[in-house]
Design an enzyme around this catalytic site. Structure first.
Site, mmCIF file in Angstrom:
data_model
loop_
_atom_site.group_PDB
_atom_site.id
_atom_site.type_symbol
_atom_site.label_atom_id
_atom_site.label_comp_id
_atom_site.label_asym_id
_atom_site.label_seq_id
_atom_site.Cartn_x
_atom_site.Cartn_y
_atom_site.Cartn_z
ATOM 1 N N GLY A 236 0.799 -1.206 0.000
ATOM 2 C CA GLY A 236 0.000 0.000 0.000
ATOM 3 C C GLY A 236 0.838 1.264 0.000
ATOM 4 C CG ASN A 325 -4.995 2.934 10.534
ATOM 5 O OD1 ASN A 325 -5.140 4.102 10.190
ATOM 6 N ND2 ASN A 325 -4.001 2.548 11.311
ATOM 7 C CD GLN A 355 -7.290 -0.957 8.021
ATOM 8 O OE1 GLN A 355 -8.163 -1.782 8.265
ATOM 9 N NE2 GLN A 355 -6.015 -1.169 8.313
ATOM 10 C CG HIS A 377 -1.207 -7.037 4.710
ATOM 11 N ND1 HIS A 377 -1.352 -6.699 6.035
ATOM 12 C CD2 HIS A 377 -0.677 -5.960 4.109
ATOM 13 C CE1 HIS A 377 -0.921 -5.464 6.230
ATOM 14 N NE2 HIS A 377 -0.507 -4.993 5.077
ATOM 15 C CB THR A 413 9.695 -10.762 -12.804
ATOM 16 O OG1 THR A 413 10.778 -10.624 -13.726
ATOM 17 C CG2 THR A 413 8.927 -12.031 -13.111
ATOM 18 C CB CYS A 507 2.791 4.355 28.266
ATOM 19 S SG CYS A 507 3.434 5.033 29.801
#
Length: 586
Positions: A236, A325, A355, A377, A413, A507
């Site tokens: 992406g 997202n 998303q 994915h 390719t 954190c």
């Protein structure tokens, strides 16, 4: 009887002469042999040099049986020797013969065990042959038929096999999805059987070339565009970079030689993916372009009028993410595109739909975009493959130079294996578009209900949902939930072996600094909720047991952390140090 003797006389004569030709030991030798135990020395010299063998028992000749007398017995023996008659062999089962028989049966047993696989291959070849003769789709001539997954494994809401799935609940589908069983089945023939280079002209290349063409058509069907408008990329981020670079290069080319200040300008939002934000920042630093980021409201939504207000005569591109997202906020891309073109008809529109694909409809004509990013994915395909929709007539700048792949637009390719997976995933999205969103929405809502029940406190203030209030403006699978009184990053560190999820803030224990996500900062999310924000995202194979177990683990871990933090002095509580670091308060 006299007649019988005359009839037998030629046979007897010939056989007697044959018997007399057989040499017997000399008489002197037989006399010496009398009264002595036989030994090897007793064999005549001529016979001693020959190999000894045991003769099989002789059978009486049928012709001699009818005669009588000693001469006929000699005839029977002589005839047996002359014609080489032997009794039929006896079948003796010894360990050697048994072992040999077992090993000789192995190929037959292996063939029997592979009968299902062989039948599937035969059916696939038959289907290909029928498609070549009667089908109109050229890709069906050589592309193999996908192998169906085991029954129940590929159905919506079924848990995927694997030991990790038995111990850890996966609630991080927005980060990445597993490769769906149907997608893996479609990819399988290209792991070893079909490995040719699609650009070659031999038999090994044809199935790969046809498979790439088929996948391009599957992506186009999901987006509602022509296959020639689909360009395969590696990820992406590459697709997003291509979109910006193409718009900038076109603007520079159009303004070359004209008098005046023409610097390419890009409009985007403050909640975009880093693939957009970082590329804009890097090129602005290099004086290649300028850009403006439009803020969002507290629900994470952008105002289309605010986007249009940033468009100028130098604006070459407007890039607005289709769905966020982190919060699942669905941006009004179509309205942004319409208003932006009203102000500058030459502006190009791009949306990152990584998303939204597979969760809500993504049709490029309805969105009114010139370019659209699709990521494999995120929809059940493998990592390392994506696509960019480029409308016919829209520009496309080459970032990779070399061969003429992708109609000369992107060198390299083709990754046939992953492209096949992307195509199969897009086909699955289109097939389940009316069923899958309802399943994900039900799983998300049940997850929220259990968290509110366990952590919401009496007044419900212990849990806050970040993002749009209206379900129609939020992805059906995404739950950004802030848990008051906990540190999300420390919570996930405790749950890492039980629940897979993402935090809206990071954190680190022992440090006085933390990082609240840019999206939550842009939304001005209250700090006590931002620090405890979890991004929980369900998917195709999330089942009710996953929701139940995942919610129970989060509730137990959050309660334990609340108790630990409540026992600390106020100045040592994690969110106080974070509040000053992020600048939300003085």
């Amino acid at each position: 009887r006299a007649e019988e003797r005359r009839a037998m006389s030629p046979v007897v004569a010939s056989t007697s002469s044959l018997a007399s030709s057989i040499q017997t030991p000399p008489l002197s030798f037989r006399r010496r042999l009398a009264g002595r135990t036989p030994s090897s020395r007793d064999v005549p010299p001529r016979e001693r040099s020959l190999p000894r063998r045991t003769r099989p028992p002789r059978r009486r000749d049928p012709v001699a049986v009818r005669a009588s007398g000693g001469s006929h017995q000699a005839l029977s023996r002589a005839t047996a020797v002359a014609v080489g008659h032997h009794p039929p062999p006896k079948h003796v089962f010894t360990p050697t013969t048994v072992i040999a028989g077992v090993f000789s049966a192995f190929p037959i047993v292996a063939l029997f065990l592979r009968r299902k696989e062989l039948l599937e291959k035969r059916n696939a070849r038959a289907a290909n042959d029928s498609g070549a003769t009667g089908g109109s789709d050229a890709s069906s001539m050589t592309a193999p038929r996908p192998i169906a997954p085991p029954r129940g494994v590929g159905s919506i809401g079924s848990r995927l096999p694997g030991a990790t799935h038995d111990t850890c609940v996966y609630l991080d589908y927005n980060a990445t999805t597993p490769i769906f069983p149907e997608v893996a089945a479609a990819m399988e023939p290209f792991l070893w059987e079909h490995f040719g280079n699609p650009s070659s002209g031999h038999a090994f290349a044809a199935p790969c070339r046809d498979a790439v063409a088929k996948a391009r058509g599957q992506v186009a069907t999901m987006l509602g565009c022509h296959p020639d408008e689909v360009v395969f990329t590696s990820c992406g981020s590459e697709s997003d970079n291509h979109a910006i670079a193409s718009a900038v290069d076109l603007f520079v080319e159009q303004k070359r030689g004209k008098i005046g200040s023409y610097v390419p300008h890009v409009v985007s939002t403050a909640v975009e993916h880093p693939a957009i934000l970082e590329y804009l920042a890097a090129n602005a630093k290099a004086n290649v372009l300028t850009y403006d980021l439009v803020p969002v409201d507290e629900e994470g939504l952008v105002d289309p009028k605010a986007v249009a207000a940033k468009v100028t005569s130098n604006t070459c591109l407007v890039s607005v993410m289709h769905a966020n997202n982190e919060t699942g906020a669905i941006q009004p891309v179509a309205d942004c595109a319409r208003l932006a073109r009203e102000k500058n008809r030459d502006v190009l529109i791009h949306t990152d739909a990584a998303q939204s694909c597979g969760k809500i409809p993504v049709k490029v004509n309805d969105l009114g975009v010139d370019m659209c990013t699709v990521v494999g994915h995120k929809i059940g395909a493998p990592k390392g493959v994506a696509a960019l929709y480029v409308a016919s007539g829209a520009p496309f700048s080459k970032l990779l130079h070399g061969g003429g792949q992708e109609a000369g637009r992107r060198a390299g390719t083709e990754n046939v294996l992953h492209i096949v997976g992307l195509g199969a995933a897009c086909e699955l999205v289109e097939r389940e578009k009316d069923v899958l969103p309802s399943h994900m929405s039900a799983m998300r809502d049940e997850l929220l209900r259990r968290l509110e029940l366990g952590l919401g406190d009496d007044d419900g203030s212990g849990v806050r949902v970040n993002g749009p209030i209206d379900d129609a403006e939020r992805l059906p699978n995404t739950l950004s939930v802030g848990i008051k009184g906990v540190s999300a990053s420390q919570l996930l560190d405790v749950l890492k072996d039980d629940v897979a999820a993402s935090a809206g803030a990071a954190c680190h224990s022992g440090e006085a600094a933390a990082s609240v996500s840019a999206v939550l900062r842009a939304m001005a999310t209250p700090e006590e909720y931002a620090i405890g924000t979890l991004r929980l995202s369900v998917g195709r194979h999330t089942c009710p047991a996953d929701v139940e177990n995942g919610a129970a683990s989060v509730v137990d871990a959050a309660r334990a952390q609340r108790e630990e933090i409540a026992a600390l002095p106020e100045g040592e509580r994690p969110w106080w140090c974070v509040r000053k670091a992020v600048g939300l308060v003085d």
